[in-house]
Write a protein that holds these residues in place. Structure first.
Motif, PDB file in Angstrom:
ATOM      1  N   PHE A   4     -18.964  26.421 -28.465  1.00  0.00           N
ATOM      2  CA  PHE A   4     -18.546  25.106 -28.947  1.00  0.00           C
ATOM      3  C   PHE A   4     -17.108  25.181 -29.433  1.00  0.00           C
ATOM      4  CE2 PHE A   4     -23.068  25.430 -29.294  1.00  0.00           C
ATOM      5  CZ  PHE A   4     -23.526  24.210 -28.816  1.00  0.00           C
ATOM      6  N   LEU A   5     -16.327  24.192 -29.011  1.00  0.00           N
ATOM      7  CA  LEU A   5     -14.959  24.057 -29.488  1.00  0.00           C
ATOM      8  C   LEU A   5     -14.994  23.256 -30.778  1.00  0.00           C
ATOM      9  CD1 LEU A   5     -11.863  24.272 -29.092  1.00  0.00           C
ATOM     10  CD2 LEU A   5     -12.014  22.109 -27.809  1.00  0.00           C
ATOM     11  N   ALA A   6     -14.447  23.820 -31.822  1.00  0.00           N
ATOM     12  CA  ALA A   6     -14.336  23.131 -33.113  1.00  0.00           C
ATOM     13  C   ALA A   6     -12.854  22.839 -33.340  1.00  0.00           C
ATOM     14  CB  ALA A   6     -14.891  23.993 -34.233  1.00  0.00           C
ATOM     15  N   VAL A   7     -12.521  21.562 -33.442  1.00  0.00           N
ATOM     16  CA  VAL A   7     -11.128  21.137 -33.597  1.00  0.00           C
ATOM     17  C   VAL A   7     -10.933  20.613 -35.019  1.00  0.00           C
ATOM     18  CG1 VAL A   7      -9.357  19.547 -32.778  1.00  0.00           C
ATOM     19  CG2 VAL A   7     -10.956  20.568 -31.152  1.00  0.00           C
ATOM     20  N   TYR A   8     -10.013  21.241 -35.746  1.00  0.00           N
ATOM     21  CA  TYR A   8      -9.659  20.792 -37.084  1.00  0.00           C
ATOM     22  C   TYR A   8      -8.736  19.579 -36.951  1.00  0.00           C
ATOM     23  CZ  TYR A   8     -11.146  25.514 -38.431  1.00  0.00           C
ATOM     24  OH  TYR A   8     -11.847  26.671 -38.624  1.00  0.00           O
ATOM     25  N   THR A   9      -9.020  18.515 -37.710  1.00  0.00           N
ATOM     26  CA  THR A   9      -8.174  17.329 -37.659  1.00  0.00           C
ATOM     27  C   THR A   9      -7.608  17.019 -39.042  1.00  0.00           C
ATOM     28  OG1 THR A   9     -10.030  15.798 -37.991  1.00  0.00           O
ATOM     29  CG2 THR A   9      -9.456  16.350 -35.711  1.00  0.00           C
ATOM     30  N   MET A  10      -6.402  16.442 -39.019  1.00  0.00           N
ATOM     31  CA  MET A  10      -5.729  16.060 -40.252  1.00  0.00           C
ATOM     32  C   MET A  10      -4.757  14.923 -39.947  1.00  0.00           C
ATOM     33  SD  MET A  10      -3.188  18.230 -42.807  1.00  0.00           S
ATOM     34  CE  MET A  10      -4.220  19.666 -42.718  1.00  0.00           C
ATOM     35  N   GLY A  65       5.712  12.090 -17.197  1.00  0.00           N
ATOM     36  CA  GLY A  65       6.652  13.130 -17.593  1.00  0.00           C
ATOM     37  C   GLY A  65       6.197  13.861 -18.842  1.00  0.00           C
ATOM     38  N   THR A  66       7.151  14.420 -19.548  1.00  0.00           N
ATOM     39  CA  THR A  66       6.898  15.215 -20.751  1.00  0.00           C
ATOM     40  C   THR A  66       7.602  14.555 -21.924  1.00  0.00           C
ATOM     41  OG1 THR A  66       6.832  17.199 -19.390  1.00  0.00           O
ATOM     42  CG2 THR A  66       7.121  17.521 -21.746  1.00  0.00           C
ATOM     43  N   ALA A  67       6.862  14.415 -23.034  1.00  0.00           N
ATOM     44  CA  ALA A  67       7.445  13.764 -24.208  1.00  0.00           C
ATOM     45  C   ALA A  67       6.717  14.216 -25.467  1.00  0.00           C
ATOM     46  CB  ALA A  67       7.338  12.246 -24.075  1.00  0.00           C
ATOM     47  N   PRO A  68       7.409  14.196 -26.604  1.00  0.00           N
ATOM     48  CA  PRO A  68       6.723  14.468 -27.867  1.00  0.00           C
ATOM     49  C   PRO A  68       5.581  13.473 -28.060  1.00  0.00           C
ATOM     50  CG  PRO A  68       9.098  14.418 -28.182  1.00  0.00           C
ATOM     51  CD  PRO A  68       8.831  13.903 -26.791  1.00  0.00           C
ATOM     52  N   ALA A  69       4.528  13.925 -28.708  1.00  0.00           N
ATOM     53  CA  ALA A  69       3.371  13.068 -28.958  1.00  0.00           C
ATOM     54  C   ALA A  69       2.814  13.381 -30.335  1.00  0.00           C
ATOM     55  CB  ALA A  69       2.308  13.284 -27.892  1.00  0.00           C
ATOM     56  N   SER A  70       1.911  12.540 -30.780  1.00  0.00           N
ATOM     57  CA  SER A  70       1.285  12.725 -32.084  1.00  0.00           C
ATOM     58  C   SER A  70      -0.227  12.628 -31.929  1.00  0.00           C
ATOM     59  CB  SER A  70       1.782  11.642 -33.044  1.00  0.00           C
ATOM     60  OG  SER A  70       1.170  11.796 -34.295  1.00  0.00           O
ATOM     61  N   ASN A  71      -0.939  13.487 -32.633  1.00  0.00           N
ATOM     62  CA  ASN A  71      -2.394  13.419 -32.711  1.00  0.00           C
ATOM     63  C   ASN A  71      -2.817  14.057 -34.031  1.00  0.00           C
ATOM     64  OD1 ASN A  71      -2.896  16.315 -32.348  1.00  0.00           O
ATOM     65  ND2 ASN A  71      -2.192  15.983 -30.263  1.00  0.00           N
ATOM     66  N   THR A  72      -4.079  14.073 -34.312  1.00  0.00           N
ATOM     67  CA  THR A  72      -4.545  14.619 -35.590  1.00  0.00           C
ATOM     68  C   THR A  72      -5.010  16.068 -35.482  1.00  0.00           C
ATOM     69  OG1 THR A  72      -6.790  13.790 -35.292  1.00  0.00           O
ATOM     70  CG2 THR A  72      -5.223  12.332 -36.426  1.00  0.00           C
ATOM     71  N   ILE A  73      -4.892  16.680 -34.313  1.00  0.00           N
ATOM     72  CA  ILE A  73      -5.342  18.063 -34.124  1.00  0.00           C
ATOM     73  C   ILE A  73      -4.388  19.009 -34.848  1.00  0.00           C
ATOM     74  CG2 ILE A  73      -5.753  19.895 -32.445  1.00  0.00           C
ATOM     75  CD1 ILE A  73      -6.394  17.607 -30.416  1.00  0.00           C
ATOM     76  N   CYS A  74      -4.953  19.889 -35.670  1.00  0.00           N
ATOM     77  CA  CYS A  74      -4.107  20.859 -36.370  1.00  0.00           C
ATOM     78  C   CYS A  74      -4.591  22.296 -36.189  1.00  0.00           C
ATOM     79  CB  CYS A  74      -3.970  20.498 -37.846  1.00  0.00           C
ATOM     80  SG  CYS A  74      -5.501  20.488 -38.759  1.00  0.00           S
ATOM     81  N   GLY A  75      -5.714  22.496 -35.494  1.00  0.00           N
ATOM     82  CA  GLY A  75      -6.190  23.843 -35.251  1.00  0.00           C
ATOM     83  C   GLY A  75      -7.506  23.827 -34.503  1.00  0.00           C
ATOM     84  N   TYR A  76      -7.975  25.036 -34.162  1.00  0.00           N
ATOM     85  CA  TYR A  76      -9.231  25.136 -33.424  1.00  0.00           C
ATOM     86  C   TYR A  76      -9.865  26.506 -33.635  1.00  0.00           C
ATOM     87  CZ  TYR A  76      -7.482  28.459 -30.025  1.00  0.00           C
ATOM     88  OH  TYR A  76      -7.001  29.606 -29.453  1.00  0.00           O
ATOM     89  N   VAL A  77     -11.129  26.595 -33.306  1.00  0.00           N
ATOM     90  CA  VAL A  77     -11.873  27.842 -33.218  1.00  0.00           C
ATOM     91  C   VAL A  77     -12.988  27.592 -32.211  1.00  0.00           C
ATOM     92  CG1 VAL A  77     -13.394  27.294 -35.175  1.00  0.00           C
ATOM     93  CG2 VAL A  77     -13.033  29.671 -34.561  1.00  0.00           C
TER      94      VAL A  77
END
Length: 116
Positions: A4-10, A65-77
């Protein structure tokens, strides 16, 4: 055993509120939180398929293309568990949201890839 992928969000505003605290308060939270997180890792390390880590700023690649983006992901395990509920139980009261300004840990089954 299933992985299982656990994604830390903030949310960014949570981090901004934390950074707005006096430096002494941030340092006190960090001192306690890092210790608790280390204890959590030690307790649950037998479940880790990939110990993961924290992540930085996002660069999104798309058909446009490629561009800066924003999301709430800050880590994973990546953890091993019999069910998604068992995987979720590993993160109950995790320091990421119990002490630090994180808001959640999202758990998702890995449905492709090599078995352990």
């Amino acid at each position: 055993m299933p992985r299982f992928l656990a994604v830390y969000t903030m949310p960014p505003e949570n981090l901004a509120q934390f950074r707005a605290l006096p430096k002494e308060k941030q340092d006190a939270i960090d001192a306690v939180g890092v210790k608790l997180w280390g204890e959590w890792e030690t307790q649950h390390s037998p479940s880790f398929a990939d110990a993961g880590g924290m992540v930085g700023k996002t660069l999104r690649v798309s058909a446009q293309g490629t561009a800066p983006a924003s999301n709430t992901i800050c880590g994973y395990v990546v953890v091993r568990a019999g069910t998604i509920e068992e995987a979720a139980e590993i993160f109950r009261n995790h320091p990421h949201f119990a002490l630090f300004p994180g808001d959640a840990v999202d758990i998702m089954p890995l449905v492709t890839g090599p078995p352990d």
